[in-house]
Enzyme design. Structure first.
Site, PDB file in Angstrom:
ATOM      1  N   VAL A  16      11.023  80.348  36.332  1.00 42.15           N
ATOM      2  CA  VAL A  16      11.262  79.519  35.145  1.00 42.15           C
ATOM      3  C   VAL A  16      10.205  78.424  35.129  1.00 42.15           C
ATOM      4  CG1 VAL A  16      12.875  77.993  33.971  1.00 42.15           C
ATOM      5  CG2 VAL A  16      13.731  79.976  35.231  1.00 42.15           C
ATOM      6  N   GLU A  17       9.407  78.399  34.087  1.00 42.53           N
ATOM      7  CA  GLU A  17       8.403  77.360  33.932  1.00 42.53           C
ATOM      8  C   GLU A  17       8.813  76.496  32.747  1.00 42.53           C
ATOM      9  OE1 GLU A  17       4.422  78.843  33.966  1.00 42.53           O
ATOM     10  OE2 GLU A  17       4.864  80.232  35.609  1.00 42.53           O
ATOM     11  N   LEU A  18       8.957  75.214  33.003  1.00 42.28           N
ATOM     12  CA  LEU A  18       9.487  74.316  31.985  1.00 42.28           C
ATOM     13  C   LEU A  18       8.415  73.549  31.224  1.00 42.28           C
ATOM     14  CD1 LEU A  18      12.463  72.893  34.054  1.00 42.28           C
ATOM     15  CD2 LEU A  18      12.479  74.748  32.402  1.00 42.28           C
ATOM     16  N   SER A  19       7.232  73.462  31.788  1.00 45.09           N
ATOM     17  CA  SER A  19       6.164  72.736  31.108  1.00 45.09           C
ATOM     18  C   SER A  19       4.824  73.231  31.639  1.00 45.09           C
ATOM     19  CB  SER A  19       6.302  71.229  31.324  1.00 45.09           C
ATOM     20  OG  SER A  19       5.952  70.885  32.649  1.00 45.09           O
TER      21      SER A  19
END
Length: 82
Positions: A16-19
């Site tokens: 999961v990459e949030l930014s």
């Protein structure tokens, strides 16, 4: 690694990459958590969906390691653990 694990093991990993910032400063983490908290918690709830259980021998009630599990319409068999 995620694709390899899914295709060649029973392990389903996810990244999961949030930014775009790979290493945000600690002071930014509370805001990142608040921005994504609800989505992450809802995603974690999804672990309870799908098929789950224990494959057992009908005579001995012992678990069957390495049993192959197939689902119609999904071209990816998995094997039970020990």
């Amino acid at each position: 690694m995620n694709d390899f694990s899914y295709l060649h093991t029973n392990c389903f990993e996810i990244t999961v990459e949030l930014s775009c910032d790979k290493f945000p400063h600690a002071s930014e983490l509370p805001e990142e958590w608040e921005n994504n908290r609800e989505s992450l918690l809802l995603f974690m709830e999804q672990v309870h969906r799908g098929i789950k259980g224990v494959v057992r021998d009908s005579d001995t009630e012992q678990g069957i390691p390495n049993a192959i599990i197939s689902v119609d319409g999904i071209n990816h068999d998995i094997r039970t653990g020990t």
